[in-house]
Write a protein that holds these residues in place. Structure first.
Motif, PDB file in Angstrom:
ATOM      1  N   VAL A 285       0.845  -1.203   0.000  1.00 35.41           N
ATOM      2  CA  VAL A 285       0.000   0.000   0.000  1.00 35.41           C
ATOM      3  C   VAL A 285       0.879   1.252   0.000  1.00 35.41           C
ATOM      4  CG1 VAL A 285      -1.711   1.329   1.304  1.00 35.41           C
ATOM      5  CG2 VAL A 285      -1.985  -1.153   1.050  1.00 35.41           C
ATOM      6  N   ALA A 286       1.899   1.269   0.846  1.00 36.73           N
ATOM      7  CA  ALA A 286       2.782   2.440   0.921  1.00 36.73           C
ATOM      8  C   ALA A 286       3.494   2.687  -0.410  1.00 36.73           C
ATOM      9  CB  ALA A 286       3.792   2.254   2.046  1.00 36.73           C
ATOM     10  N   ALA A 287       3.979   1.625  -1.040  1.00 43.70           N
ATOM     11  CA  ALA A 287       4.701   1.763  -2.307  1.00 43.70           C
ATOM     12  C   ALA A 287       3.795   2.225  -3.446  1.00 43.70           C
ATOM     13  CB  ALA A 287       5.361   0.433  -2.674  1.00 43.70           C
ATOM     14  N   SER A 288       2.510   1.972  -3.340  1.00 40.25           N
ATOM     15  CA  SER A 288       1.574   2.350  -4.400  1.00 40.25           C
ATOM     16  C   SER A 288       1.401   3.861  -4.512  1.00 40.25           C
ATOM     17  CB  SER A 288       0.194   1.719  -4.158  1.00 40.25           C
ATOM     18  OG  SER A 288      -0.496   2.413  -3.123  1.00 40.25           O
ATOM     19  N   GLY A 289       1.623   4.590  -3.405  1.00 42.97           N
ATOM     20  CA  GLY A 289       1.406   6.020  -3.388  1.00 42.97           C
ATOM     21  C   GLY A 289      -0.056   6.423  -3.280  1.00 42.97           C
TER      22      GLY A 289
ATOM     23  N   LEU B 166      -5.478  -2.654  -5.178  1.00 41.80           N
ATOM     24  CA  LEU B 166      -5.764  -1.387  -4.514  1.00 41.80           C
ATOM     25  C   LEU B 166      -6.289  -0.379  -5.531  1.00 41.80           C
ATOM     26  CD1 LEU B 166      -5.608   0.484  -2.054  1.00 41.80           C
ATOM     27  CD2 LEU B 166      -3.184   0.811  -2.566  1.00 41.80           C
ATOM     28  N   THR B 167      -7.414   0.223  -5.201  1.00 41.49           N
ATOM     29  CA  THR B 167      -8.011   1.265  -6.029  1.00 41.49           C
ATOM     30  C   THR B 167      -8.192   2.505  -5.164  1.00 41.49           C
ATOM     31  OG1 THR B 167      -9.244  -0.384  -7.268  1.00 41.49           O
ATOM     32  CG2 THR B 167      -9.990   1.872  -7.472  1.00 41.49           C
TER      33      THR B 167
ATOM     34  N   GLY C 287      -2.618   6.532   3.291  1.00 43.52           N
ATOM     35  CA  GLY C 287      -1.595   5.673   2.694  1.00 43.52           C
ATOM     36  C   GLY C 287      -1.319   4.390   3.450  1.00 43.52           C
ATOM     37  N   ARG C 288      -2.257   4.012   4.351  1.00 44.86           N
ATOM     38  CA  ARG C 288      -2.082   2.784   5.143  1.00 44.86           C
ATOM     39  C   ARG C 288      -3.403   2.031   5.233  1.00 44.86           C
ATOM     40  NH1 ARG C 288       0.132   4.553  10.741  1.00 44.86           N
ATOM     41  NH2 ARG C 288       0.041   2.328  11.002  1.00 44.86           N
ATOM     42  N   PRO C 289      -3.342   0.699   5.343  1.00 45.54           N
ATOM     43  CA  PRO C 289      -4.586  -0.035   5.613  1.00 45.54           C
ATOM     44  C   PRO C 289      -5.177   0.473   6.925  1.00 45.54           C
ATOM     45  CG  PRO C 289      -2.832  -1.556   4.992  1.00 45.54           C
ATOM     46  CD  PRO C 289      -2.196  -0.209   5.201  1.00 45.54           C
TER      47      PRO C 289
ATOM     48  N   LEU D 214      -9.509   1.638  -1.507  1.00 45.74           N
ATOM     49  CA  LEU D 214     -10.050   0.364  -1.052  1.00 45.74           C
ATOM     50  C   LEU D 214      -9.116  -0.751  -1.498  1.00 45.74           C
ATOM     51  CD1 LEU D 214     -12.522  -0.546   0.519  1.00 45.74           C
ATOM     52  CD2 LEU D 214     -13.687  -0.900  -1.652  1.00 45.74           C
ATOM     53  N   LEU D 215      -8.702  -1.575  -0.549  1.00 47.12           N
ATOM     54  CA  LEU D 215      -7.785  -2.678  -0.780  1.00 47.12           C
ATOM     55  C   LEU D 215      -8.562  -3.987  -0.721  1.00 47.12           C
ATOM     56  CD1 LEU D 215      -4.866  -3.894  -0.900  1.00 47.12           C
ATOM     57  CD2 LEU D 215      -4.875  -3.763   1.608  1.00 47.12           C
ATOM     58  N   THR D 216      -8.390  -4.793  -1.743  1.00 48.05           N
ATOM     59  CA  THR D 216      -8.979  -6.132  -1.752  1.00 48.05           C
ATOM     60  C   THR D 216      -7.843  -7.143  -1.728  1.00 48.05           C
ATOM     61  OG1 THR D 216     -10.873  -5.381  -3.040  1.00 48.05           O
ATOM     62  CG2 THR D 216     -10.462  -7.745  -3.007  1.00 48.05           C
ATOM     63  N   LEU D 217      -7.947  -8.121  -0.826  1.00 45.11           N
ATOM     64  CA  LEU D 217      -7.002  -9.233  -0.758  1.00 45.11           C
ATOM     65  C   LEU D 217      -7.759 -10.502  -1.113  1.00 45.11           C
ATOM     66  CD1 LEU D 217      -5.294  -8.379   2.655  1.00 45.11           C
ATOM     67  CD2 LEU D 217      -4.574  -7.699   0.364  1.00 45.11           C
TER      68      LEU D 217
END
Length: 139
Positions: free
Chosen positions: A28-32, A136-137, A108-110, A37-40
């Motif tokens: 997530v951090a590297a994505s900027g 991540l979107t 920038g964090r979950p 919303l994060l889906t795993l």
């Protein structure tokens, strides 16, 4: 709106909980992406995902024990036994838990709570390499 995706590989050593919070947070951090919303999604039928307390390791041990009581290794209980006595119980445990998680991203964090960690639940006795797709979107 931006998107990013990666696959995290998790080496397990047999039944239990394997924390991936740091790996997910690093993605997530590297994505900027600051807000999104994060889906795993775990690409397996005998392992699963959960968000659980990460402060006391007894929680993970108790969770593993509870799942064992719900779906014990007893070949008399199942028709599907060709992959070993732990395979069908692993499928049941995966069905009872989650194969995907959705987590908000804030700053920038979950957006996990204080004691929450993200775990791969390995339901087989032998270790495996498990794949978790992270998508991540956001903006």
């Amino acid at each position: 709106m931006r998107q990013d995706q990666t696959t995290i590989q998790v080496s397990t050593s047999g039944q239990g909980c394997f924390e991936i919070t740091r790996d997910v947070g690093a993605f997530v951090a590297a994505s900027g992406i600051e807000t999104g919303l994060l889906t795993l999604f775990i690409q397996h039928t005998s392992a699963s995902l959960t968000i659980q307390e990460n402060a006391d390791p007894d929680v993970q041990a108790d969770l593993t024990d509870a799942l064992e009581r719900l779906a014990p290794e007893d070949t008399r209980l199942y028709r599907h036994t060709c992959e070993g006595p732990d395979d069908m119980p692993a499928h049941v445990k995966a069905a009872l838990t989650d194969v995907s998680l959705t987590i908000p991203v804030t700053g920038g964090r979950p957006a996990l709570g204080t004691w929450q960690g993200i775990y791969v639940l390995e339901h087989r006795r032998m270790g495996h390499t498990r794949r978790v797709v992270c998508h991540l979107t956001g903006k």
